[in-house]
Design a protein around this motif. Structure first.
Motif, mmCIF file in Angstrom:
data_model
loop_
_atom_site.group_PDB
_atom_site.id
_atom_site.type_symbol
_atom_site.label_atom_id
_atom_site.label_comp_id
_atom_site.label_asym_id
_atom_site.label_seq_id
_atom_site.Cartn_x
_atom_site.Cartn_y
_atom_site.Cartn_z
ATOM 1 N N GLU A 202 30.728 24.602 49.942
ATOM 2 C CA GLU A 202 29.517 24.226 49.224
ATOM 3 C C GLU A 202 29.485 22.710 48.982
ATOM 4 O O GLU A 202 28.455 22.067 49.154
ATOM 5 C CB GLU A 202 29.500 24.993 47.882
ATOM 6 C CG GLU A 202 28.174 25.035 47.190
ATOM 7 C CD GLU A 202 27.164 25.907 47.916
ATOM 8 O OE1 GLU A 202 27.553 26.909 48.554
ATOM 9 O OE2 GLU A 202 25.966 25.559 47.844
ATOM 10 N N GLU A 203 30.652 22.170 48.582
ATOM 11 C CA GLU A 203 30.726 20.717 48.332
ATOM 12 C C GLU A 203 30.378 19.942 49.602
ATOM 13 O O GLU A 203 29.666 18.935 49.565
ATOM 14 C CB GLU A 203 32.151 20.312 47.926
ATOM 15 C CG GLU A 203 32.541 20.678 46.519
ATOM 16 C CD GLU A 203 34.021 20.384 46.247
ATOM 17 O OE1 GLU A 203 34.447 20.605 45.126
ATOM 18 O OE2 GLU A 203 34.749 19.951 47.156
ATOM 19 N N ILE A 204 30.901 20.440 50.728
ATOM 20 C CA ILE A 204 30.663 19.730 51.992
ATOM 21 C C ILE A 204 29.198 19.852 52.404
ATOM 22 O O ILE A 204 28.574 18.878 52.835
ATOM 23 C CB ILE A 204 31.642 20.252 53.069
ATOM 24 C CG1 ILE A 204 33.033 19.726 52.719
ATOM 25 C CG2 ILE A 204 31.222 19.806 54.466
ATOM 26 C CD1 ILE A 204 34.145 20.244 53.562
ATOM 27 N N LEU A 205 28.621 21.025 52.204
ATOM 28 C CA LEU A 205 27.197 21.190 52.540
ATOM 29 C C LEU A 205 26.344 20.283 51.659
ATOM 30 O O LEU A 205 25.355 19.700 52.121
ATOM 31 C CB LEU A 205 26.765 22.650 52.387
ATOM 32 C CG LEU A 205 27.455 23.657 53.322
ATOM 33 C CD1 LEU A 205 26.854 25.037 53.141
ATOM 34 C CD2 LEU A 205 27.378 23.239 54.781
ATOM 35 N N ASP A 206 26.741 20.148 50.388
ATOM 36 C CA ASP A 206 26.014 19.233 49.489
ATOM 37 C C ASP A 206 26.073 17.806 50.014
ATOM 38 O O ASP A 206 25.079 17.077 50.003
ATOM 39 C CB ASP A 206 26.611 19.262 48.072
ATOM 40 C CG ASP A 206 26.240 20.536 47.326
ATOM 41 O OD1 ASP A 206 25.352 21.270 47.809
ATOM 42 O OD2 ASP A 206 26.865 20.809 46.281
ATOM 43 N N LEU A 207 27.284 17.423 50.478
ATOM 44 C CA LEU A 207 27.435 16.068 51.029
ATOM 45 C C LEU A 207 26.533 15.868 52.236
ATOM 46 O O LEU A 207 25.900 14.813 52.388
ATOM 47 C CB LEU A 207 28.877 15.858 51.486
ATOM 48 C CG LEU A 207 29.818 15.138 50.583
ATOM 49 C CD1 LEU A 207 31.155 14.923 51.283
ATOM 50 C CD2 LEU A 207 29.246 13.774 50.214
ATOM 51 N N PHE A 208 26.469 16.894 53.092
ATOM 52 C CA PHE A 208 25.608 16.796 54.280
ATOM 53 C C PHE A 208 24.152 16.620 53.843
ATOM 54 O O PHE A 208 23.426 15.810 54.415
ATOM 55 C CB PHE A 208 25.714 18.054 55.148
ATOM 56 C CG PHE A 208 27.027 18.195 55.884
ATOM 57 C CD1 PHE A 208 27.975 17.196 55.846
ATOM 58 C CD2 PHE A 208 27.298 19.328 56.627
ATOM 59 C CE1 PHE A 208 29.181 17.323 56.524
ATOM 60 C CE2 PHE A 208 28.489 19.464 57.312
ATOM 61 C CZ PHE A 208 29.438 18.468 57.253
ATOM 62 N N SER A 209 23.755 17.384 52.840
ATOM 63 C CA SER A 209 22.363 17.271 52.379
ATOM 64 C C SER A 209 22.092 15.883 51.823
ATOM 65 O O SER A 209 21.026 15.302 52.052
ATOM 66 C CB SER A 209 22.056 18.314 51.304
ATOM 67 O OG SER A 209 22.235 19.586 51.836
ATOM 68 N N GLU A 210 23.083 15.332 51.089
ATOM 69 C CA GLU A 210 22.916 13.964 50.552
ATOM 70 C C GLU A 210 22.792 12.961 51.700
ATOM 71 O O GLU A 210 21.949 12.066 51.676
ATOM 72 C CB GLU A 210 24.130 13.568 49.708
ATOM 73 C CG GLU A 210 24.130 14.157 48.319
ATOM 74 C CD GLU A 210 25.477 13.955 47.641
ATOM 75 O OE1 GLU A 210 26.155 12.943 47.895
ATOM 76 O OE2 GLU A 210 25.856 14.845 46.848
ATOM 77 N N PHE A 211 23.657 13.140 52.706
ATOM 78 C CA PHE A 211 23.687 12.212 53.844
ATOM 79 C C PHE A 211 22.319 12.157 54.537
ATOM 80 O O PHE A 211 21.843 11.104 54.945
ATOM 81 C CB PHE A 211 24.771 12.683 54.814
ATOM 82 C CG PHE A 211 24.883 11.888 56.084
ATOM 83 C CD1 PHE A 211 25.400 10.598 56.077
ATOM 84 C CD2 PHE A 211 24.481 12.431 57.296
ATOM 85 C CE1 PHE A 211 25.507 9.866 57.250
ATOM 86 C CE2 PHE A 211 24.585 11.706 58.474
ATOM 87 C CZ PHE A 211 25.098 10.427 58.454
ATOM 88 N N ILE A 212 21.690 13.314 54.611
ATOM 89 C CA ILE A 212 20.447 13.429 55.359
ATOM 90 C C ILE A 212 19.234 12.956 54.536
ATOM 91 O O ILE A 212 18.127 12.841 55.046
ATOM 92 C CB ILE A 212 20.311 14.911 55.830
ATOM 93 C CG1 ILE A 212 19.825 14.950 57.250
ATOM 94 C CG2 ILE A 212 19.503 15.758 54.949
ATOM 95 C CD1 ILE A 212 20.880 14.558 58.199
#
Ligand code: ATP
Length: 288
Positions: A167-177
């Motif tokens: 979940e943390e990593i998916l959140d990071l991906f969403s932030e990145f995008i």
């Protein structure tokens, strides 16, 4: 549309396996998930895109130009996370930060790297060889993000991670995008991750691209029709994509035009199809 990745007619052969004439693109500002069974060719595709293997045929453009892995300027704009971190195992997290600073020079954001390491609770003074698999993955992602790339290419970044870290990593991906110039291509077996964050899905099967579709279209337009043998006899082959005979009799059909099918066959039970189910139909089902 501006593409972060453009692949045309990519082919690569290994004994007993061939990636065949793959063409697709990753639009800027999007997250694209690459799926397929074990051995479908996902890693081979990512390796070919990054110039880590030489394809027999095909063109690859990353961020608008032919990718040259020898060109540091081009390389810096791309963040890469593969299964093995590739970091020297005797280095500590802090030493990796220093090493990356030497590689990326002014592009390296030491404060961002420290921030990601803190956020992921990564120890700074422990050697990489003593990191767990999840810790290594998190370190790789922290390093890949800390030179502020415009494109992230990741091979199964969430594989083997617990749901909280995922979940943390998916959140990071969403932030990145959030920055609309940024884009992500990642391979995965975890289709719930795709359902959460992917805009587009590329499905590889035995080295061939079965489809490249927007996730929303895929989920809303596909459905599984569960029909008796008598109902099946009244359905034309062009009305479904794949079929599976049920052991107890009757058929399950993967339908690509949910609303049209429901109108024509209101008596047939129609369920929404998840990404896993769609994949199963292609891998295990029969064509017609
Ligand atoms: P997984 O989900 O298991 O990681 P994948 O979709 O990433 O699988 P690849 O690693 O791309 O699949 O492998 C596709 C095929 O290419 C396999 O049959 C594999 O054995 C073959 N292959 C990959 N690399 C090589 C190589 N260097 N030499 C020979 N065959 C290879």
């Amino acid at each position: 549309m501006d593409n972060a990745i453009r692949v045309e007619h990519l082919s690569k052969e290994y004994p007993g396996f061939a990636l065949r004439d793959l063409s697709f693109s990753v639009p800027r500002g999007s997250i694209v998930g690459l799926i397929g069974e074990n051995g479908a060719g996902k890693t081979t595709t990512l390796n070919a895109i990054l110039g880590l293997i030489r394809p027999e045929q095909g063109q690859v453009e990353l961020l608008g130009r032919r990718y040259d892995p020898q060109n540091p300027e081009h390389r810096r704009r791309i963040g890469v996370v593969f299964d093995e971190s590739g970091f020297p195992p005797h280095l500590t997290g802090a030493a990796i930060g220093k090493m990356m600073h030497l590689v990326y020079r002014e592009l390296w954001d030491a404060a961002a790297f420290e921030g990601y390491c803190r956020r992921f609770a990564l120890p700074q003074n422990k050697e990489i060889r003593d990191f767990s698999r999840g810790m290594k993955t998190k370190l790789s992602i922290a390093a890949a993000l800390s030179h502020h790339p415009e494109l992230l290419i990741l091979d199964e970044p969430t594989g083997g991670l617990d749901p909280i870290v995922r979940e943390e990593i998916l959140d990071l991906f969403s932030e990145f995008i959030q920055d609309e110039r940024n884009s992500i291509l990642f391979s995965t077996h975890i289709t719930t991750d795709l359902e959460k964050i992917a805009d587009q899905i590329l499905f590889l099967h035995k080295g061939e691209l079965v489809f490249s579709r927007s996730k929303d279209d895929l989920i809303y337009q596909h459905a599984v029709a569960r029909c008796t043998s008598a109902q099946f006899a009244a359905i034309a082959p062009e009305e479904y994509l794949r079929r599976r005979s049920l052991p107890g009799g009757g058929e399950e059909l993967l339908v690509g035009d949910r609303e049209g099918f429901a109108r024509r066959h209101p008596q047939v039970v129609l369920d929404r199809a998840g990404i896993d189910e769609i994949m199963l139909f292609y891998v295990k089902g029969e064509s017609k």
